[in-house]
Design a protein around this motif. Structure first.
Motif, short mmCIF file in Angstrom:
data_model
loop_
_atom_site.label_atom_id
_atom_site.label_comp_id
_atom_site.label_asym_id
_atom_site.label_seq_id
_atom_site.Cartn_x
_atom_site.Cartn_y
_atom_site.Cartn_z
N UNK A 66 0.82 -1.21 0.00
CA UNK A 66 0.00 0.00 0.00
C UNK A 66 0.86 1.26 0.00
N UNK A 67 2.02 1.20 0.62
CA UNK A 67 2.88 2.38 0.73
C UNK A 67 4.33 2.01 0.46
N UNK A 68 5.12 3.02 0.15
CA UNK A 68 6.57 2.95 0.22
C UNK A 68 6.95 3.73 1.48
N UNK A 69 7.75 3.15 2.33
CA UNK A 69 7.95 3.72 3.67
C UNK A 69 9.43 3.91 3.99
N UNK A 70 9.77 5.13 4.38
CA UNK A 70 11.08 5.44 4.93
C UNK A 70 10.87 6.23 6.20
N UNK A 71 11.89 6.30 7.05
CA UNK A 71 11.72 7.02 8.31
C UNK A 71 13.06 7.48 8.84
N UNK A 72 13.00 8.46 9.72
CA UNK A 72 14.14 8.94 10.49
C UNK A 72 13.76 8.86 11.96
N UNK A 73 14.63 8.35 12.79
CA UNK A 73 14.37 8.23 14.22
C UNK A 73 15.37 9.08 15.01
N UNK A 74 15.03 9.35 16.26
CA UNK A 74 15.89 10.12 17.16
C UNK A 74 16.25 11.49 16.59
#
Length: 337
Positions: A66-74
């Motif tokens: 359903x999605x393409x997902x990337x993220x940044x944490x901290x």
């Protein structure tokens, strides 16, 4: 950018067991022609329970295509706006995150990128000035109330310790609901309430919990990581929050109020797919009747909670789901009593 940058992170590829388990909570796949490009910005590690629930839901949606997902944490508050702008410039359709400490900056970014949808954890309401900026929060007071009933029945001293991060609405309402549930079983029960001034400081939460145990608490409400560790070391019980940690503390965590972010994310994706995304409050999707929260299985404590409490839990859960009973939402700061 943070260390995850715009590339797919190793954590995303590996996923999590909780994320895979969440597949059953999601509705049918969206009919979007292409996957929605989603980027998330978190101020704490994805191991943190609140952020972890958002992350798990996104990982599961990515696994379904359903999605393409990337993220940044901290990501620090001082760097949050820059990271938001970089993701917008990279062409992401939806930004997820939690902007409790950066409300003004986040909304200014939304104004500069009107074609990007923003779905952000916030203590504030949507504003027509920012038509592409929707808000959510973990309104899991229903499950917190049910866990409180169990806590009230399991505490023998009638003294419960509660350790939270900050006294903001999203924490306060869960504590109040938990306290109301406990009083259903023992109207005279006492509470020790403390806040550690951090979203992720397990050592500080643990030391605060130790102090409450010294002051007579025989059961702890673990709103933060570290509290259940203190309970386990001292041989007392704990109630979890947002995620199920029973497998990690099989002799300690009796029950947990679980948050399911899947309905919130699904609603946003559906609106993006049909072009109707607008400034809205998605808080309702965390309600039990919407599938946004539940009481975790008792696991090793199955059969150990008094029947009177479990009967009341079953009754209230049915009433909550049908709308016959409403758990009060109290966002004021809870006090020791």
């Amino acid at each position: 950018m943070s260390r995850t940058s715009l590339a797919v992170s190793r954590r995303q590829l590996l996923g999590t067991a909780a994320g895979l388990a969440a597949l059953s909570l999601a509705p049918r796949a969206l009919r979007a022609a292409t996957p929605v490009k989603v980027a998330a910005i978190y101020t704490v590690p994805v191991e943190q329970q609140w952020v972890g629930r958002i992350h798990d839901a996104a990982v599961a949606a990515a696994a379904r295509g359903e999605i393409e997902y990337v993220y940044s944490e901290s990501v620090s508050n001082s760097d949050y706006e820059r990271v938001m702008r970089e993701y917008c410039e990279a062409g992401h359709d939806l930004l997820l995150g939690e902007v409790f400490g950066v409300e003004d900056a986040a909304r200014s970014v939304a104004m500069d990128y009107p074609d990007t949808a923003f779905l952000m954890g916030s203590s504030f309401k949507p504003d027509p000035q920012y038509p592409n900026f929707s808000v959510f929060d973990n309104y899991i007071q229903d499950a917190s109330y049910l866990s409180g009933i169990i806590a009230g029945a399991m505490s023998k001293s009638g003294n419960i310790g509660m350790v939270g991060g900050y006294p903001i609405p999203e924490v306060n309402r869960l504590m109040h609901a938990f306290m109301a549930g406990a009083r259903e079983m023992n109207p005279d029960i006492a509470f020790q309430v403390a806040f550690i001034g951090s979203w992720f400081d397990p050592p500080k939460a643990k030391e605060t919990a130790f102090a409450q145990i010294e002051a007579g608490a025989d059961l702890l409400y673990a709103e933060r990581f570290g509290v259940s560790d203190a309970a386990q070391e001292k041989g007392i019980l704990a109630i979890g929050n947002v995620i199920d940690t029973q497998k990690d503390y099989p002799e300690t965590v009796v029950a947990s109020a679980l948050w399911h972010f899947e309905p919130t994310l699904a609603a946003a994706l559906a609106k993006i797919a049909d072009g109707s995304f607008a400034a809205e409050d998605y808080g309702v999707y965390s309600f039990m009747k919407e599938g946004g929260c539940s009481l975790a299985p008792l696991g090793t404590f199955e059969g150990k909670v008094p029947d009177e409490a479990m009967d009341l839990v079953a009754q209230r859960e049915q009433e909550i789901r049908s709308g016959a009973y409403t758990v009060e939402i109290d966002d004021s700061e809870p006090k020791s009593s």
